[in-house]
Design a protein around this motif. Structure first.
Motif, mmCIF file in Angstrom:
data_model
loop_
_atom_site.group_PDB
_atom_site.id
_atom_site.type_symbol
_atom_site.label_atom_id
_atom_site.label_comp_id
_atom_site.label_asym_id
_atom_site.label_seq_id
_atom_site.Cartn_x
_atom_site.Cartn_y
_atom_site.Cartn_z
ATOM 1 N N GLN A 445 19.356 22.121 51.498
ATOM 2 C CA GLN A 445 19.887 22.210 50.138
ATOM 3 C C GLN A 445 21.297 22.795 50.118
ATOM 4 O O GLN A 445 22.150 22.374 49.335
ATOM 5 C CB GLN A 445 18.952 23.063 49.276
ATOM 6 N N ALA A 448 23.733 20.132 50.949
ATOM 7 C CA ALA A 448 23.842 19.183 49.847
ATOM 8 C C ALA A 448 24.657 19.767 48.695
ATOM 9 O O ALA A 448 25.480 19.077 48.083
ATOM 10 C CB ALA A 448 22.443 18.784 49.371
ATOM 11 N N GLN A 449 24.437 21.035 48.391
ATOM 12 C CA GLN A 449 25.181 21.669 47.303
ATOM 13 C C GLN A 449 26.663 21.775 47.626
ATOM 14 O O GLN A 449 27.509 21.586 46.750
ATOM 15 C CB GLN A 449 24.583 23.046 47.015
ATOM 16 N N LEU A 453 25.939 17.198 46.018
ATOM 17 C CA LEU A 453 24.893 16.182 45.937
ATOM 18 C C LEU A 453 23.605 16.786 45.389
ATOM 19 O O LEU A 453 23.331 17.973 45.572
ATOM 20 C CB LEU A 453 24.612 15.580 47.327
ATOM 21 N N ASP A 454 22.809 15.935 44.761
ATOM 22 C CA ASP A 454 21.478 16.329 44.283
ATOM 23 C C ASP A 454 20.462 15.886 45.334
ATOM 24 O O ASP A 454 20.269 14.689 45.547
ATOM 25 C CB ASP A 454 21.184 15.657 42.941
ATOM 26 N N LEU A 455 19.819 16.831 45.995
ATOM 27 C CA LEU A 455 18.842 16.536 47.052
ATOM 28 C C LEU A 455 17.450 16.809 46.498
ATOM 29 O O LEU A 455 17.136 17.931 46.105
ATOM 30 C CB LEU A 455 19.113 17.405 48.285
ATOM 31 N N SER A 456 16.602 15.773 46.443
ATOM 32 C CA SER A 456 15.254 15.922 45.868
ATOM 33 C C SER A 456 14.222 15.380 46.846
ATOM 34 O O SER A 456 14.530 14.575 47.720
ATOM 35 C CB SER A 456 15.157 15.165 44.546
ATOM 36 N N GLU A 491 29.201 11.317 46.715
ATOM 37 C CA GLU A 491 28.765 11.797 45.417
ATOM 38 C C GLU A 491 27.459 11.102 45.055
ATOM 39 O O GLU A 491 27.139 10.041 45.570
ATOM 40 C CB GLU A 491 29.813 11.531 44.338
ATOM 41 N N ALA A 493 23.317 11.331 44.898
ATOM 42 C CA ALA A 493 22.067 12.015 45.226
ATOM 43 C C ALA A 493 21.506 11.485 46.538
ATOM 44 O O ALA A 493 21.855 10.396 46.997
ATOM 45 C CB ALA A 493 21.042 11.830 44.109
ATOM 46 N N MET A 495 17.541 11.129 48.034
ATOM 47 C CA MET A 495 16.132 11.234 47.635
ATOM 48 C C MET A 495 15.242 11.054 48.858
ATOM 49 O O MET A 495 15.456 10.121 49.636
ATOM 50 C CB MET A 495 15.782 10.167 46.592
ATOM 51 N N ASP A 513 20.043 7.209 49.784
ATOM 52 C CA ASP A 513 21.258 7.886 49.336
ATOM 53 C C ASP A 513 22.067 6.934 48.477
ATOM 54 O O ASP A 513 21.794 5.730 48.409
ATOM 55 C CB ASP A 513 22.073 8.377 50.538
#
Length: 826
Positions: A445, A448-449, A453-456, A491, A493, A495, A513
């Motif tokens: 995380q 990613a931050q 980026l949004d990492l889920s 830019e 996310a 997943m 991605d």
């Protein structure tokens, strides 16, 4: 002769075909006979009379009911009426339900009459089943119903007689047809038997003609043997050569005249094999079989006329020639094949030697690169704990990132080499798949931050998240795929989706991605070694191009499949499919997090490299430990002899007395029997680690050693944490401020307060895996600060069952007390 054989074969086929037809006709005759017997047996049973009697008896019983109803004068006469009605009712039930009357019920008219009768007797039954007084009063109505039902009974009986008359006629017609078929089958069977006899007579005459033709065939066969490319030898029971073709002359060098009637053993068999051949021939003559005959192709040695020994491929068959046995040998010179095989063996040995040299080079490279890396990263750790300007911090961060990147490249190359060599794979064990994926994604995380980026992550594993598989391999696969997705996405996310396919053992992992995608013509190449498709991304990235190659090998090692789908400008999706059967869930409690510091311990470090020894000494002393340093194995043995240590950290590769020799001396002299000795080494090979552990080391740490790993091994091997209460937490926080410095320690405390506040707000929702993971992480931080009660309540939340109250109210109370205490340091 070939035409004669075809002419002879055709009648034989015809005879066989005729015999098959006869057998089929016999089966047909038996089947028809059985059917005729069944029909006759059916006709012999007086079912028709019985059915007709039952139909007429219904009328009789109905009349009995009428008479009984008319004869009723008082209540005492009612039982008699009920009895005759019950008999009549049972007759109707028999007709309605019995299998015997099934043909009658299939008739539409009869079924209609039966329904009329049933409806009327059902109405009568209501009167019959009433009380005596009510029945006596209803007798006029009952008599009226009986009179109305009389015609229906009569019509039903007449219809039944017509139905069964028609059925009997149908049975007689069917029996006549069966008898006709049986007669026809018997006639055809007799005809086929006569034809078979005629054909057999013709075959006998043709067999006599074939006997004459065999003589001609034998002469032609002799010509074929003579022209065979393989050497053919016919040896009699006395061991002398009876026949010898041209190919044998070429192979052995003897002419036909020299070979015929010569002893086979003396002429062509090497002396060391003559006894074996002789014993085999004798055994075959006496018993019909031997170790040499009828074994297919065997490889032996033979001897030429010039005395040269050479390898042959030999096939020997025993046959009868009159009353005597003969041995027919087919032989091929395989000297050229042996030469080619020997050349291939040399090439293989050279290739294996090259692989061993490659492995040795990688081992040396790993050791020689890890040793200075240990110094570089160790120095960075030490510098980070000193007062630094902002510029110096940037330089230190750059040094750490570069050093860790170099270490990552070295690890990738070594991992690829290990997989190519077919090193032993990880054993299968049960583990929490959802917990593994969640923890790994959580570790990424921060990266990613930093990239915006949004990492889920989403897991759908069915009833249980525990599976059977190779957890370390899956962790490496996910780390490679998630790391690449973050690295190559500017830019959007990333997943991660994990799901079980239906109710099968197949689990599918998708890492998607929103990067710029990969060109279609490169999709097949991205899993090759050292391949990087930088042109498909909008920025330059570092790497060896080995991550996906290693991923593919790991997936294939688990019997799975990995693929990639990508669209330029849209992103990429990597899909991994592996078999991970569900496993029984087990509760595991991790006693501590990797960040928990150890108690002050007395440590001995043994390291011949001056720089690495000094840096390790500095790092351990800053952790608050009492440390003694030794520069070699002999010095370490003396130190252990004179002092008692909680733990010994010992290098393996040292001059004069290395780590293996040092631990051997320590154990042989029974020095420090209760002290664990942990190996520090730059060797990463599985064989090297196995050899080190066999020598007596309890554990192996691979250089360079990061701070969490060092703290972890000291915690586990040097006695661990003491169980301190909140009252002693001040000393832990004071040590923490001393170790990190006031500024960094306060930043940590503020972040810790914010994390716990966020965590408390999520407690009202379901107890998900993310909540459990966060509880586990915060428990480790609480232990660092000496907040024992807070740590315990966080661990209880982590391990709580989904249907049990984990104690949120208790957590809130404990956190309020701990938070007030932390305010004193802010």
């Amino acid at each position: 002769m070939g035409e004669n054989r075809l002419e002879f074969k055709f009648p034989r086929i015809l005879v066989g075909f005729t015999i098959v037809i006869i057998l089929l006709l016999l089966l047909e005759a038996v089947w028809l006979g059985a059917r005729v017997l069944d029909r006759l047996e059916d006709l012999s049973i007086a079912q028709t009379d019985n059915r007709q009697w039952n139909l007429t008896q219904i009328e009789v019983e109905h009349l009995k009911v009428e008479n009984a109803a008319l004869a009723v004068q008082s209540l005492e006469d009612l039982p008699s009426l009920r009895r005759v009605f019950d008999v009549f009712y049972s007759r109707i039930i028999t007709v309605r339900e019995s299998r015997v009357f099934a043909p009658l019920r299939e008739n539409e008219a009869a079924l209609r009459h039966l329904h009329d009768i049933q409806s009327q007797i059902d109405e009568m039954a209501t009167y019959i089943d009433s009380t005596d007084t009510e029945l006596f009063a209803q007798l006029p109505l009952l008599n009226s119903l009986l009179q109305d039902n009389r015609d229906s009974i009569r019509r039903f009986a007449l219809t039944g007689l017509e139905v069964y008359s028609t059925l009997n006629e149908s049975n007689r017609v069917g029996l006549h047809a069966l008898l006709s078929q049986l007669a026809a089958v018997v006639f055809v069977l007799i005809t086929a038997l006569i034809a078979t006899v005629c054909l057999l007579a013709g075959l006998y005459r043709r067999g006599q003609a074939m006997a004459i033709e065999k003589i001609e065939v034998a002469s032609k066969l002799q010509a074929m043997v003579s022209s065979s490319l393989d050497a053919v030898l016919v040896v009699g029971h006395d061991g002398r050569i009876q026949d010898y073709n041209g190919a044998a002359e070429t192979v052995f060098g003897y002419s036909r005249e020299e070979a015929i009637n010569a002893e086979f053993l003396q002429l062509m068999v090497p002396k060391h094999l003559q006894r074996v051949y002789a014993a085999g021939f004798d055994h075959c003559i006496k018993h019909g079989t031997s170790s040499l005959t009828d074994r297919g192709r065997i490889e032996l040695e033979a001897r030429r006329k010039n005395g040269e020994m050479f390898p042959v491929e030999l096939s020997i068959s025993a046959a009868k020639s009159g009353v005597d046995a003969v041995f027919v040998s087919y032989l091929r010179d395989i000297s050229d094949r042996y030469a080619v095989e020997e050349e291939l063996r040399r090439a293989r040995d050279n290739a294996l030697a090259g692989e061993r040299a490659k492995a040795a080079l990688l081992t040396v490279m790993s050791h020689e690169m890890r040793t200075p890396l240990t110094g570089i990263l160790g120095a960075v750790d030490v510098l980070e704990d000193t007062p630094l300007t902002d510029g110096q911090k940037r330089y230190i961060d750059a040094m750490r990132i570069s050093g860790e990147l170099l270490l990552h490249h070295v690890n990738d190359i070594l991992e690829l080499s290990r997989l190519e060599a077919g090193a032993s794979v990880e054993s299968v064990s049960a583990f929490d798949m959802e917990g593994l994926v969640t923890a790994l994604v959580g570790s990424q995380q921060a990266s990613a931050q930093r990239a915006g980026l949004d990492l889920s992550v989403h897991c759908y594993l069915g009833e249980t998240s525990h599976v059977l598989g190779q957890s370390r391999a899956l962790q490496q696969i996910l780390l490679n795929l998630v790391g690449n997705a973050i690295k190559f996405t500017e830019e959007g996310a990333v997943m991660v989706d994990v799901c079980r396919i239906d109710d099968t053992d197949q689990v599918e992992i998708q890492v998607a991605d929103t990067g710029k995608g990969i060109p279609a013509d490169h999709l097949e190449q991205i899993f090759d070694d050292f391949v990087r498709v930088d042109a498909s991304y909008g920025r330059v990235s570092e790497g060896t191009g080995l991550g996906l190659a290693i991923t593919k090998r790991l997936v294939q090692g688990m019997g799975g499949h990995v693929s990639c789908e990508s669209e330029l400008g849209e992103g990429s999706t990597f899909v991994v499919s592996v078999n991970l059967p569900p496993a029984e869930a087990t509760k595991e409690t991790n006693a501590r997090s990797a960040a928990i510091p150890t108690q002050h311990a007395y440590l001995l470090i043994v390291e011949d490299n001056d720089i690495n020894r000094e840096l390790l000494l500095e790092r351990l002393q800053k952790m608050g430990h009492n440390v003694t340093a030794a520069s070699g194995g002999a010095e370490a043995v003396e130190a252990v002899r004179q002092f008692t240590f909680d733990l010994v950290l010992m290098d393996i590769s040292m001059p004069e007395v290395d780590g293996i020799e040092a631990i051997t001396r320590i154990r042989d002299q029974n020095l420090a029997p209760d002290t664990d000795i942990v190996a520090l080494t730059a060797y990463v090979g599985a064989d090297d680690h196995e050899h080190i552990l066999e020598a007596g080391f309890v554990e192996v740490l691979t250089k360079p050693i990061d701070k969490p790993a060092l703290e972890d091994v000291i915690f586990r091997r040097a006695g661990g944490l003491s169980q301190e209460s909140e009252g002693t937490a001040g000393s832990d926080i004071a040590q923490y401020f001393t170790a990190l410095g006031p500024e960094r320690a306060r930043i940590f405390l503020v972040e810790f307060q914010e994390d716990v506040a966020r965590f408390s707000r999520t407690l009202q929702s379901a107890l998900s895996s993310e909540v459990r993971a966060e509880a586990h992480r915060l428990a480790g931080s609480a232990a660092v600060l000496g907040l024992g009660e807070l740590r315990e309540v966080l661990l209880s939340i982590e391990m709580a069952d989904a249907d049990v109250d984990p104690g949120y109210a208790h957590f809130a109370s404990i956190w309020e007390q701990a938070n007030e205490y932390l305010q004193e340091y802010l």
